[in-house]
Write an enzyme that holds these catalytic residues in place. Structure first.
Site, PDB file in Angstrom:
ATOM      1  N   LYS A 136     -10.007   7.314  10.748  1.00  0.00           N
ATOM      2  CA  LYS A 136      -9.257   6.248  10.546  1.00  0.00           C
ATOM      3  C   LYS A 136      -8.979   5.477  11.598  1.00  0.00           C
ATOM      4  CE  LYS A 136      -6.277   5.456   7.086  1.00  0.00           C
ATOM      5  NZ  LYS A 136      -5.033   5.264   6.403  1.00  0.00           N
ATOM      6  N   LYS A 138      -7.198   3.210  14.036  1.00  0.00           N
ATOM      7  CA  LYS A 138      -5.804   2.335  14.309  1.00  0.00           C
ATOM      8  C   LYS A 138      -5.900   1.328  15.061  1.00  0.00           C
ATOM      9  CE  LYS A 138      -3.220   5.115  11.571  1.00  0.00           C
ATOM     10  NZ  LYS A 138      -2.335   4.857  10.489  1.00  0.00           N
ATOM     11  N   ASP A 166      -7.119   0.775   9.888  1.00  0.00           N
ATOM     12  CA  ASP A 166      -5.630   0.682   9.552  1.00  0.00           C
ATOM     13  C   ASP A 166      -4.827  -0.088  10.769  1.00  0.00           C
ATOM     14  OD1 ASP A 166      -3.253   0.885   8.473  1.00  0.00           O
ATOM     15  OD2 ASP A 166      -3.076   3.195   8.446  1.00  0.00           O
ATOM     16  N   GLU A 192      -7.022  -1.606   6.082  1.00  0.00           N
ATOM     17  CA  GLU A 192      -5.696  -1.225   5.452  1.00  0.00           C
ATOM     18  C   GLU A 192      -4.643  -2.105   6.078  1.00  0.00           C
ATOM     19  OE1 GLU A 192      -5.295   2.966   4.755  1.00  0.00           O
ATOM     20  OE2 GLU A 192      -3.232   2.888   5.418  1.00  0.00           O
ATOM     21  N   ASP A 217      -0.763  -0.155   2.322  1.00  0.00           N
ATOM     22  CA  ASP A 217      -0.198   1.160   2.410  1.00  0.00           C
ATOM     23  C   ASP A 217       1.206   0.969   2.738  1.00  0.00           C
ATOM     24  OD1 ASP A 217       0.305   3.676   3.161  1.00  0.00           O
ATOM     25  OD2 ASP A 217      -0.634   3.599   5.250  1.00  0.00           O
ATOM     26  N   LYS A 241       0.904   8.473  -1.021  1.00  0.00           N
ATOM     27  CA  LYS A 241       1.488   9.417  -0.189  1.00  0.00           C
ATOM     28  C   LYS A 241       2.743   9.707  -0.679  1.00  0.00           C
ATOM     29  CE  LYS A 241      -0.238   7.443   4.018  1.00  0.00           C
ATOM     30  NZ  LYS A 241      -0.202   6.491   5.167  1.00  0.00           N
TER      31      LYS A 241
END
Ligand code: MG
Length: 356
Positions: A136, A138, A166, A192, A217, A241
């Site tokens: 992932k 960032k 993300d 994301e 998210d 989550k």
């Protein structure tokens, strides 16, 4: 998140001596702080737990929900500890209390988030050697050029690694609209949360501009947020989550809601196969225009002119062959959200009422 998260541990002891542990892992910029979690547990939630029966777990969780707003990590820690102590008391693993185990393994996704790219390249090398095949990335914290450069190098040097992008709300709407198509060109699994959690309108606009799934998210904590995101057409998927949802049960209900509202390709394929078996027709050979010509009753067709799953023109073709058919364009409703649109319900009811 190494070094960024302080956890709060909760231990519950039942009368018979069984012990259960729960953990809250608050991230201050995302959910809340460890101090607030500790305070919520100790001052507001504890009075609803001490002296209660383990079998009243749902009632205890409902009381905790009313005792303090938000504090989802504290509620998650409480529920985990309750499940753990119940499991120990009855001799069952927690997954058995949640409906049973679904799988033995899950693929690990590791975050690539270091402003020092050389350090992250070394990390990628180690992860790759360990068999990790999902990262992932960032993005949005050190400029667009930095993001594109890293995407290019990962694609070039680790071509078997799946990339997920993300932004953690890192972009302004105008930046996101300009940048996301260039990021989408690298074909990440998804992009994301490019913009602020509350900005569902921009999320919906971005979704129409890229051909990779857009994930929410920070926009979606619990089932209530998911309903809002669906109403706004803000995302193709969500990140579930436990710390956001406030426990495993609420996380499960978020996941189930999302599941029901979105057909994955595998589910869609199984659905088509079942239809073919039952109807005796091959899916690709069914022509709705033939059925339309033979229909001896009027029809009302709801369709979003921007529908990406099925072009609006299909409805026009059907309506042209169907005596007494009328199309109701439903802009911004997508393919599935039409089913949860109040004016669609109203017009459907009116349509049938008028025919009685
Ligand atoms: Mg995220």
């Amino acid at each position: 998140v190494e070094g960024a998260i302080e956890v709060v541990l909760l231990r519950l002891t039942a009368e018979g001596g069984a012990v259960g542990w729960g953990e809250a892992a608050p991230w201050v910029v995302f959910t809340g702080s460890p101090e607030a979690t500790l305070h919520a547990l100790h001052r507001h939630i504890r009075p609803h737990v001490v002296g209660r029966k383990l079998k009243d777990r749902a009632a205890i969780m409902a009381d905790a929900a009313h005792a303090v707003a938000h504090a989802t990590e504290a509620k998650a820690a409480l529920e985990t500890a309750l499940l753990d102590v119940t499991g120990h008391a009855v001799g069952l693993p927690v997954h058995a209390l949640l409906g049973g185990k679904c799988r033995d393994e899950i693929a690990l996704s590791c975050s690539i988030a270091n402003p020092d790219w050389a350090a992250d390249r070394q990390l990628l090398q180690r992860l790759h050697a360990d068999g990790v095949r999902i990262v992932k990335l960032k993005t949005g914290f050190k400029g667009h050029a930095f993001d594109l450069m890293r995407l290019e190098e990962i694609r070039r040097d680790w071509p078997q690694v799946a990339i997920r992008v993300d932004y953690n709300q890192g972009l302004q709407p105008h930046e996101a609209i300009a940048r996301l198509p260039e990021v989408a060109a690298f074909k990440p699994d998804f992009i994301e949360q490019p913009v602020a959690a509350a900005n569902l309108t921009t999320m919906a606009r971005l979704r129409a501009r890229i051909d990779v799934p857009l994930l929410a998210d920070e926009s979606v904590f619990g089932p209530e947020d998911l309903m809002r995101a669906i109403e706004a057409g803000a995302c193709d998927g969500i990140s579930v989550k436990i710390m956001k949802a406030g426990g495993l049960m609420r996380a499960q209900s978020v996941a189930r809601m999302a599941d029901r509202l979105q057909f994955t390709p595998a589910v869609a394929e199984a659905f088509v196969r079942a239809l073919e078996q039952q109807s005796g027709f091959r899916h690709g050979e069914v022509d709705m225009r033939v059925a339309a010509r033979r229909a001896g009753f009027p029809a009302l067709l709801f369709h979003d002119p921007e529908d990406r799953s099925s072009p609006f023109h299909n409805s026009e073709l059907i309506a042209a062959e169907w005596a007494g058919a009328r199309i109701v364009p439903c802009p911004g409703r997508g393919h599935l959200r039409i089913l949860s649109t109040p004016y669609v319900h109203q017009q459907t009811a009116d349509f049938f009422t008028a025919r009685r």
